[in-house]
Design a protein around this motif. Sequence first.
Motif, mmCIF file in Angstrom:
data_model
loop_
_atom_site.group_PDB
_atom_site.id
_atom_site.type_symbol
_atom_site.label_atom_id
_atom_site.label_comp_id
_atom_site.label_asym_id
_atom_site.label_seq_id
_atom_site.Cartn_x
_atom_site.Cartn_y
_atom_site.Cartn_z
ATOM 1 N N GLU A 1 19.516 3.425 -13.970
ATOM 2 C CA GLU A 1 18.091 3.162 -14.185
ATOM 3 C C GLU A 1 17.266 4.434 -14.037
ATOM 4 O OE1 GLU A 1 14.419 0.796 -12.058
ATOM 5 O OE2 GLU A 1 16.442 0.402 -11.397
ATOM 6 N N ASN A 2 16.311 4.617 -14.947
ATOM 7 C CA ASN A 2 15.376 5.737 -14.854
ATOM 8 C C ASN A 2 14.402 5.448 -13.720
ATOM 9 O OD1 ASN A 2 13.512 7.754 -15.176
ATOM 10 N ND2 ASN A 2 13.032 7.287 -17.297
ATOM 11 N N LYS A 3 14.349 6.313 -12.731
ATOM 12 C CA LYS A 3 13.492 6.093 -11.570
ATOM 13 C C LYS A 3 12.115 6.714 -11.726
ATOM 14 C CE LYS A 3 17.346 5.371 -8.628
ATOM 15 N NZ LYS A 3 17.695 4.979 -7.338
ATOM 16 N N LEU A 4 11.891 7.470 -12.788
ATOM 17 C CA LEU A 4 10.563 8.031 -13.040
ATOM 18 C C LEU A 4 9.684 6.951 -13.655
ATOM 19 C CD1 LEU A 4 11.488 11.512 -14.525
ATOM 20 C CD2 LEU A 4 10.748 10.991 -12.196
ATOM 21 N N LYS A 5 8.482 6.806 -13.131
ATOM 22 C CA LYS A 5 7.549 5.777 -13.595
ATOM 23 C C LYS A 5 6.192 6.409 -13.866
ATOM 24 C CE LYS A 5 10.466 2.465 -12.339
ATOM 25 N NZ LYS A 5 11.416 2.017 -13.304
ATOM 26 N N ASN A 6 5.495 5.885 -14.875
ATOM 27 C CA ASN A 6 4.109 6.293 -15.029
ATOM 28 C C ASN A 6 3.273 5.447 -14.061
ATOM 29 O OD1 ASN A 6 3.321 3.800 -16.281
ATOM 30 N ND2 ASN A 6 3.938 4.587 -18.287
ATOM 31 N N ALA A 7 1.991 5.725 -13.953
ATOM 32 C CA ALA A 7 1.145 5.037 -12.964
ATOM 33 C C ALA A 7 1.155 3.525 -13.153
ATOM 34 C CB ALA A 7 -0.281 5.581 -13.022
ATOM 35 N N GLN A 8 1.056 3.047 -14.384
ATOM 36 C CA GLN A 8 1.033 1.602 -14.624
ATOM 37 C C GLN A 8 2.360 0.962 -14.231
ATOM 38 O OE1 GLN A 8 0.067 0.381 -18.606
ATOM 39 N NE2 GLN A 8 0.136 -1.776 -18.087
ATOM 40 N N GLU A 9 3.461 1.592 -14.583
ATOM 41 C CA GLU A 9 4.778 1.049 -14.220
ATOM 42 C C GLU A 9 4.950 1.023 -12.697
ATOM 43 O OE1 GLU A 9 7.368 2.564 -18.075
ATOM 44 O OE2 GLU A 9 7.030 3.945 -16.401
ATOM 45 N N ALA A 10 4.483 2.056 -12.016
ATOM 46 C CA ALA A 10 4.576 2.103 -10.557
ATOM 47 C C ALA A 10 3.750 0.992 -9.922
ATOM 48 C CB ALA A 10 4.125 3.464 -10.040
ATOM 49 N N VAL A 11 2.537 0.796 -10.404
ATOM 50 C CA VAL A 11 1.658 -0.247 -9.868
ATOM 51 C C VAL A 11 2.245 -1.644 -10.121
ATOM 52 C CG1 VAL A 11 -0.598 -1.340 -10.266
ATOM 53 C CG2 VAL A 11 -0.447 1.108 -9.857
ATOM 54 N N ASP A 12 2.916 -1.816 -11.228
ATOM 55 C CA ASP A 12 3.533 -3.113 -11.532
ATOM 56 C C ASP A 12 4.611 -3.491 -10.520
ATOM 57 O OD1 ASP A 12 1.878 -3.508 -13.699
ATOM 58 O OD2 ASP A 12 3.370 -2.895 -15.193
ATOM 59 N N LEU A 13 5.138 -2.535 -9.766
ATOM 60 C CA LEU A 13 6.159 -2.803 -8.751
ATOM 61 C C LEU A 13 5.561 -3.303 -7.438
ATOM 62 C CD1 LEU A 13 8.398 0.362 -9.250
ATOM 63 C CD2 LEU A 13 8.858 -1.965 -10.074
ATOM 64 N N ILE A 14 4.252 -3.136 -7.248
ATOM 65 C CA ILE A 14 3.593 -3.511 -5.998
ATOM 66 C C ILE A 14 3.356 -5.013 -5.978
ATOM 67 C CG2 ILE A 14 1.550 -3.173 -4.565
ATOM 68 C CD1 ILE A 14 1.298 -0.368 -5.861
ATOM 69 N N LYS A 15 3.800 -5.651 -4.877
ATOM 70 C CA LYS A 15 3.664 -7.101 -4.714
ATOM 71 C C LYS A 15 2.619 -7.422 -3.649
ATOM 72 C CE LYS A 15 8.056 -7.432 -3.654
ATOM 73 N NZ LYS A 15 8.406 -6.048 -3.627
ATOM 74 N N ASP A 16 2.122 -8.653 -3.656
ATOM 75 C CA ASP A 16 1.197 -9.103 -2.616
ATOM 76 C C ASP A 16 1.779 -8.794 -1.242
ATOM 77 O OD1 ASP A 16 -0.345 -10.136 -4.658
ATOM 78 O OD2 ASP A 16 0.026 -12.233 -4.172
ATOM 79 N N GLY A 17 0.923 -8.288 -0.348
ATOM 80 C CA GLY A 17 1.327 -8.031 1.028
ATOM 81 C C GLY A 17 2.103 -6.748 1.251
ATOM 82 N N ASP A 18 2.370 -5.971 0.213
ATOM 83 C CA ASP A 18 3.117 -4.721 0.365
ATOM 84 C C ASP A 18 2.325 -3.679 1.143
ATOM 85 O OD1 ASP A 18 5.409 -5.528 -0.932
ATOM 86 O OD2 ASP A 18 5.062 -4.330 -2.736
ATOM 87 N N THR A 19 3.043 -2.699 1.660
ATOM 88 C CA THR A 19 2.450 -1.522 2.280
ATOM 89 C C THR A 19 2.653 -0.359 1.330
ATOM 90 O OG1 THR A 19 2.867 -2.328 4.515
ATOM 91 C CG2 THR A 19 2.543 0.050 4.257
ATOM 92 N N VAL A 20 1.569 0.372 1.050
ATOM 93 C CA VAL A 20 1.600 1.490 0.107
ATOM 94 C C VAL A 20 1.137 2.744 0.830
ATOM 95 C CG1 VAL A 20 0.672 2.381 -2.068
ATOM 96 C CG2 VAL A 20 1.092 -0.077 -1.811
ATOM 97 N N PHE A 21 1.963 3.803 0.807
ATOM 98 C CA PHE A 21 1.567 5.086 1.379
ATOM 99 C C PHE A 21 0.918 5.921 0.291
ATOM 100 C CE2 PHE A 21 2.162 9.580 2.116
ATOM 101 C CZ PHE A 21 1.603 9.712 3.373
ATOM 102 N N ILE A 22 -0.229 6.520 0.607
ATOM 103 C CA ILE A 22 -0.944 7.380 -0.338
ATOM 104 C C ILE A 22 -1.008 8.777 0.256
ATOM 105 C CG2 ILE A 22 -3.109 7.787 -1.542
ATOM 106 C CD1 ILE A 22 -3.672 4.780 -1.286
ATOM 107 N N GLY A 23 -0.424 9.753 -0.434
ATOM 108 C CA GLY A 23 -0.436 11.128 0.031
ATOM 109 C C GLY A 23 -1.726 11.832 -0.340
ATOM 110 N N GLY A 24 -1.836 13.054 0.121
ATOM 111 C CA GLY A 24 -2.986 13.866 -0.222
ATOM 112 C C GLY A 24 -3.918 14.081 0.955
#
Length: 97
Positions: free
Chosen positions: A2-25
Amino acid sequence: MENKLKNAQEAVDLIKDGDTVFIGGFVTLGHPQELTIELEKRFLRTGSPRGLTIVYGAGQGDGKERCVNHLAHEGLLKRVIGGALGTRSQDRKACCH
């Protein structure tokens, strides 16, 4: 394999209700702006994901319209864990709806 590189929309589509998301920067440097924009678009379009926890190490944004400000919609966030939380206007806007 599987290709593990995702564009922003594909990455966001992986996020489910109640998930924890780390944001860098730091402030606006290195913040994944396209990701938070796509997350906002998905939430406004579908009402999902809901109840997210976001984690970041330092204040995220310009205090006006960028970065975590895109996540300031009732129901999108459940919890915000971050450095300098509450001292920047976008932190308060994102977590205190």
